[in-house]
Motif scaffolding. Structure first.
Motif, PDB file in Angstrom:
ATOM      1  N   GLN A   1       0.842  -1.188   0.000  1.00  0.00           N
ATOM      2  CA  GLN A   1       0.000   0.000   0.000  1.00  0.00           C
ATOM      3  C   GLN A   1       0.875   1.234   0.000  1.00  0.00           C
ATOM      4  OE1 GLN A   1      -1.807  -1.324   3.448  1.00  0.00           O
ATOM      5  NE2 GLN A   1      -3.696  -1.982   2.503  1.00  0.00           N
ATOM      6  N   GLU A   2       0.416   2.238  -0.679  1.00  0.00           N
ATOM      7  CA  GLU A   2       1.149   3.497  -0.676  1.00  0.00           C
ATOM      8  C   GLU A   2       0.239   4.610  -0.207  1.00  0.00           C
ATOM      9  OE1 GLU A   2       3.002   4.449  -4.312  1.00  0.00           O
ATOM     10  OE2 GLU A   2       4.279   2.670  -4.295  1.00  0.00           O
TER      11      GLU A   2
ATOM     12  N   SER B   1     -10.875  25.158  11.640  1.00  0.00           N
ATOM     13  CA  SER B   1     -12.113  24.697  11.034  1.00  0.00           C
ATOM     14  C   SER B   1     -13.185  24.446  12.083  1.00  0.00           C
ATOM     15  CB  SER B   1     -11.833  23.411  10.257  1.00  0.00           C
ATOM     16  OG  SER B   1     -13.033  22.938   9.719  1.00  0.00           O
TER      17      SER B   1
ATOM     18  N   GLN C   1     -20.697  16.816  11.099  1.00  0.00           N
ATOM     19  CA  GLN C   1     -19.395  16.309  11.531  1.00  0.00           C
ATOM     20  C   GLN C   1     -19.341  16.070  13.033  1.00  0.00           C
ATOM     21  OE1 GLN C   1     -17.178  19.506   9.638  1.00  0.00           O
ATOM     22  NE2 GLN C   1     -16.254  18.052   8.225  1.00  0.00           N
TER      23      GLN C   1
ATOM     24  N   LYS D   1     -21.189  14.285  14.689  1.00  0.00           N
ATOM     25  CA  LYS D   1     -21.387  12.851  14.885  1.00  0.00           C
ATOM     26  C   LYS D   1     -20.120  12.053  14.641  1.00  0.00           C
ATOM     27  CE  LYS D   1     -26.221  12.698  13.489  1.00  0.00           C
ATOM     28  NZ  LYS D   1     -27.110  12.199  12.456  1.00  0.00           N
TER      29      LYS D   1
ATOM     30  N   GLY E   1      -6.672   0.967   4.436  1.00  0.00           N
ATOM     31  CA  GLY E   1      -6.437   1.461   3.074  1.00  0.00           C
ATOM     32  C   GLY E   1      -5.054   2.065   2.995  1.00  0.00           C
ATOM     33  N   LYS E   2      -4.995   3.250   2.409  1.00  0.00           N
ATOM     34  CA  LYS E   2      -3.710   3.930   2.251  1.00  0.00           C
ATOM     35  C   LYS E   2      -3.147   4.401   3.583  1.00  0.00           C
ATOM     36  CE  LYS E   2      -4.435   3.985  -2.147  1.00  0.00           C
ATOM     37  NZ  LYS E   2      -4.509   5.304  -2.692  1.00  0.00           N
TER      38      LYS E   2
ATOM     39  N   SER F   1      -2.276   2.924   6.089  1.00  0.00           N
ATOM     40  CA  SER F   1      -1.231   2.121   6.717  1.00  0.00           C
ATOM     41  C   SER F   1       0.157   2.631   6.356  1.00  0.00           C
ATOM     42  CB  SER F   1      -1.360   0.664   6.280  1.00  0.00           C
ATOM     43  OG  SER F   1      -0.928   0.540   4.941  1.00  0.00           O
TER      44      SER F   1
ATOM     45  N   GLY G   1       1.973   1.651   4.134  1.00  0.00           N
ATOM     46  CA  GLY G   1       2.824   0.518   3.751  1.00  0.00           C
ATOM     47  C   GLY G   1       3.426  -0.202   4.947  1.00  0.00           C
TER      48      GLY G   1
ATOM     49  N   MET H   1       3.270  -2.610   8.440  1.00  0.00           N
ATOM     50  CA  MET H   1       2.604  -3.887   8.681  1.00  0.00           C
ATOM     51  C   MET H   1       1.728  -3.888   9.932  1.00  0.00           C
ATOM     52  SD  MET H   1       3.560  -5.563   6.110  1.00  0.00           S
ATOM     53  CE  MET H   1       3.032  -7.233   6.475  1.00  0.00           C
TER      54      MET H   1
ATOM     55  N   PHE I   1       2.543   6.796  12.482  1.00  0.00           N
ATOM     56  CA  PHE I   1       2.453   7.382  11.137  1.00  0.00           C
ATOM     57  C   PHE I   1       1.192   8.228  10.988  1.00  0.00           C
ATOM     58  CE2 PHE I   1       0.645   6.636   6.802  1.00  0.00           C
ATOM     59  CZ  PHE I   1       1.541   7.412   6.091  1.00  0.00           C
TER      60      PHE I   1
ATOM     61  N   HIS J   1      -2.319  14.690   6.201  1.00  0.00           N
ATOM     62  CA  HIS J   1      -3.026  14.415   4.949  1.00  0.00           C
ATOM     63  C   HIS J   1      -4.462  13.994   5.286  1.00  0.00           C
ATOM     64  CE1 HIS J   1      -4.294  12.523   1.290  1.00  0.00           C
ATOM     65  NE2 HIS J   1      -3.164  12.836   0.685  1.00  0.00           N
ATOM     66  N   PRO J   2      -5.470  14.666   4.687  1.00  0.00           N
ATOM     67  CA  PRO J   2      -6.861  14.378   5.062  1.00  0.00           C
ATOM     68  C   PRO J   2      -7.237  12.906   4.946  1.00  0.00           C
ATOM     69  CG  PRO J   2      -6.768  16.244   3.548  1.00  0.00           C
ATOM     70  CD  PRO J   2      -5.373  15.705   3.640  1.00  0.00           C
ATOM     71  N   GLY J   3      -6.627  12.172   4.025  1.00  0.00           N
ATOM     72  CA  GLY J   3      -6.998  10.769   3.852  1.00  0.00           C
ATOM     73  C   GLY J   3      -6.231   9.826   4.760  1.00  0.00           C
ATOM     74  N   ILE J   4      -5.245  10.323   5.498  1.00  0.00           N
ATOM     75  CA  ILE J   4      -4.396   9.446   6.306  1.00  0.00           C
ATOM     76  C   ILE J   4      -4.483   9.783   7.788  1.00  0.00           C
ATOM     77  CG2 ILE J   4      -1.979   8.865   6.808  1.00  0.00           C
ATOM     78  CD1 ILE J   4      -1.441   9.331   3.790  1.00  0.00           C
TER      79      ILE J   4
END
Lengths: 413, 358
Positions: free
Chosen positions: A297-298, B178, B184, B186, B299-300, B302, B304, B306, B321, B327-330
């Motif tokens: 995964q990246e 913000s 949000q 909830k 998903g992303k 992690s 990468g 384990m 991490f 980053h909004p997705g991480i």
């Protein structure tokens, strides 16, 4: 009025000869988000004609019997180009009987439109796109219902997704029809969904046209899919998915891909000029093997599906497709060579020189099921290939009638 | 007419500055939207405070309180109050949020002092969030303060506010703060399918507060002011460490930090239960805490890596991490911050470093 007159000479002086007009957007961010929160059961939110720019995700949660209606997909444009917060463009979650129709969504940082855990969803004449065209930095999914029931997607357009354009995941009772998907990595994808009909769509110039996938480790497993009367052509776009994502392993030039699912019937489709393979039928074993050595995964945006090499530990998951019935489709391919930048493409070029396969099955045996019910009746002209992928392609065989049998007739009710 | 002129001028400048097509966004028109169905329009309508509103001087019956360890929200300061209807009492709960009676209001103000080394001067209050218990359900209501600091208005859509301050180290910090939209709320406050308060648990309240009439343990103060019943003797009440208080061990401080920043979702009845990661301070199963645990649905996120936690190796730990990422997705938590909590992630880093390999 005096102010107005002042303006004109400035424009003439500084802009003569330039033809790049700025694009002017309106802002309705606060008022629309407020409406999405205060809307009452049974209400319709009208989005008037106009171009609207947003800086944050819009969200509606827990509402029922709501219509959100624009003035037309070319008239009401919601752009998330300036988004600094939130991963989706518009997020609709929980609730029931939601209709979204007649507007466009563009350029969200993650998914353009995500709908989660809604019972009764209609997406009608929604155009969802990344306006600058295909790019790896684009969001993953253009239209993304997940964990939904009773989903109808019709007359929609999806363009530019770095994963799948029209993507239905972990949902039940789904119809995707009369829609268009182009310039995505995957045009239309049904994943871990049950009782799905995909018909009368046009999927073109994607990396892969239509995918029906079943993946491990999710809340439910998919089955029972009908794919018919679609026009799946010229899906030869380079693959621009971020590495590690499952669709990154789709070779350019793939018409349809059937992965690890069962009870699927496919007929009446026109599958034209997809240069590598018209239709692939593969197991998750092959995907995992192709991805061995890749970084699992990246980091990038969103929660797109990645290759999970621990799928063997999911005891409820069957990585092998079965009950696949392919008949009465039209296969044509004017390309002599498959996509040669991909291992599968090279293999086809070698084993079926200047004749990329119409249908290829990986041939990997399911130790628990000897009769897989994979039935293909496409006449004697079709190039039908059994890869024997488990044995280094030793017994790779091309024969139009090698899977000739009476297949399942998929009933949805 | 003036506004027309200004807008026109802006167009010209961008149109001619660069050859590429530019984006011009016209300011949003102020539209009156009727929010009377949602809640009261102004913070002052509740009569929580006397004197100038921004002094936040509570009236009788509005009790200030603090938590031993507070959620990090972009370094914002917080001032909390509880209003329990007269004659009513909250019922003590040993392991969860107090059982508050119908009509209880929890009031949380978010503010920034101009200089963090002078935290009581030049205060800019950005928002006040209310949790109101009505019909046995908790309702979330956000109020945003005006620039004059004279009033806060109900705003369900959220807002981004540019804010700057002089940080502890004397450096000027600037962020886009913000205010969440009502949906949000909830994201953090949902337990099962119900909205719940997060902070006022026994172990968070079990600590001293400096009241106008002197310092006192909050639980005993509540009891003596007859807003709390069934309080056991204090030494039987558990207590969460303050992660800022270095007299506690690194383990206690880290577990407190993880509880308040993560466990509102990462608990058995929280929205992140599907992740298999549970971060309440009471969690004693190393695997559920993330040690040697493979990600389920990261998903992303992690990166990468384990495992959630690799003892001794923070840089191989997904948990480290994600709390460091913006980053909004991480990033974790997903809401409520745009910058990294430097002191918090340093603490977690030390905790993982010192953790003995399994």
């Amino acid at each position: 009025m005096r102010y107005y007159l002042l303006l004109i000479p400035i424009i003439l002086f500084s802009c003569s000869g330039k033809n790049s007009e700025p694009r002017v957007w309106q802002s309705i961010e606060q008022s629309l988000q407020t409406q999405l929160i205060t809307v009452q059961d049974g209400d319709t939110i009208e989005l008037p004609e106009g171009h609207y720019m947003f800086t944050k995700s819009l969200a509606m949660d827990g509402k029922s019997n709501i219509v959100i209606r624009g003035a037309g997909m070319n008239k009401t444009i919601l752009s998330f180009k300036n988004q600094t917060e939130g991963a989706q463009g518009l997020l609709v979650s929980h609730g029931s009987n939601i209709v979204l129709e007649d507007f466009s969504i563009e350029d969200a940082k993650g998914d353009n439109l995500k709908v989660s855990e809604v019972r009764g969803l209609t997406l009608r004449r929604i155009r969802s796109a990344w306006a600058d065209g295909p790019k790896t930095e684009n969001g993953a999914y253009a239209l993304y219902p997940v964990l939904c029931k009773q989903v109808l997607i019709e007359e929609c357009i999806a363009m530019g997704s770095s994963d799948a354009g029209i993507y239905v995941g972990q949902s039940d009772s789904v119809i995707i029809r009369s829609s268009k998907a182009y310039w995505n990595v995957a045009g239309i994808e049904s994943e871990n969904s049950r009782w799905v009909e995909i018909y009368d769509n046009e999927a073109y110039e994607n990396t892969g046209g239509i995918l029906v996938f079943d993946l491990p480790g999710l809340t439910q497993y998919g089955h029972t899919t009908k794919v018919f009367n679609n026009h799946v052509h010229d899906n030869n776009h380079e693959n621009f998915a971020a590495k590690g994502n499952i669709v990154a392993s789709i070779p350019p030039g793939t018409g349809l891909m059937i992965l690890a699912t069962h009870n699927l019937e496919m007929f009446g489709n026109k599958i034209i000029d997809n240069k590598t393979v018209g239709t692939g039928i593969i197991s998750y074993e092959l995907v995992a093997a192709l991805n061995e050595g890749e970084v699992e995964q990246e980091a990038s945006i969103g929660g797109v599906q990645t290759v999970d090499n621990n799928f063997r530990t999911d005891s409820l998951y069957n990585p092998f497709p079965y009950g696949i019935h392919i008949h009465d489709n039209t296969f044509e391919n004017s390309h002599w060579f498959p996509a040669l930048g991909h291992d599968i493409g090279k293999l086809f070029a070698m084993k079926s020189f200047m004749n990329p396969p119409d249908i290829a099955f990986d041939g990997i045996a399911d130790p628990r099921r000897s009769d897989r019910g994979i039935c293909i009746r496409e006449g004697e002209e079709a190039i039908v290939m059994n890869l024997d992928a488990a044995n280094e392609f030793e017994n790779l065989k091309i024969n139009p009638l090698q899977f000739d049998c009476v297949g399942v007739k998929v009933e949805l009710q | 007419m003036r506004s027309v002129f200004l807008a026109g001028l802006a167009l010209i400048v961008v149109a001619c500055g660069k050859p590429k097509q530019e984006i011009v966004v016209l300011p949003e028109k102020e539209i009156e939207i009727d929010l009377s169905q949602v809640g009261r329009q102004k913070l002052s309508d509740y009569n929580f405070f006397e004197g100038p509103l921004n002094k936040l001087r509570p009236v009788e019956g509005v009790i200030p309180y603090g938590l031993n360890s507070s959620l990090f929200t972009d370094y914002a300061y917080k001032q909390r109050f509880v209003k329990i209807p007269a004659g009513q009492q909250a019922d003590f709960s040993a392991n969860d949020v107090m059982e508050f009676p119908e009509g209880t209001i929890l009031i949380k103000n978010f503010y920034y002092p101009a200089d963090f080394n002078k935290p009581t001067e030049s205060i800019n209050i950005l928002e006040t969030r209310l949790l109101i218990k009505e019909n046995n359900e908790w309702k979330t209501l956000p109020y945003i303060w005006n620039d004059e600091q004279t009033e806060a208005y109900l705003n369900v859509a959220g807002k981004t506010i540019d804010i700057s301050w002089k940080h502890f180290d004397g450096e000027l910090r600037q962020i886009k703060y913000s205010v969440p939209n009502m949906n949000q709320c909830k994201g953090c406050h949902l337990r099962g399918d119900k909205v719940m308060p997060i902070g006022p648990t026994a172990r968070q309240l079990n600590g001293d507060y400096s009241y106008a009439d002197g310092k006192q343990n909050q639980l005993t103060y509540w009891q003596s002011h007859q807003v709390l019943k069934n309080l056991p003797v204090l030494n039987q009440v558990s207590r969460l460490a303050s992660y800022e208080d270095k007299s506690f061990s690194v383990n206690e401080r880290t577990r407190a930090w993880l509880e308040i920043n993560c466990a509102h979702c990462h608990r058995d009845d929280g929205p992140a239960k599907n992740s298999g990661l549970f971060l309440l301070a009471s969690e004693d199963n190393p695997s559920r805490l993330g040690v040697g645990k493979a990600p389920v649905a990261a998903g992303k996120g992690s990166g990468g890596l384990m495992y959630g936690i690799v003892p001794g190796k923070p840089d191989e730990s997904i948990l480290q991490f994600r709390i460091e990422s913006v980053h909004p997705g991480i990033m974790m938590p997903e809401l409520g911050r745009s910058v990294t909590h430097e002191e918090g992630v340093a603490l977690v880093r030390q905790w993982i470093l010192e953790m003995k390999p399994m």
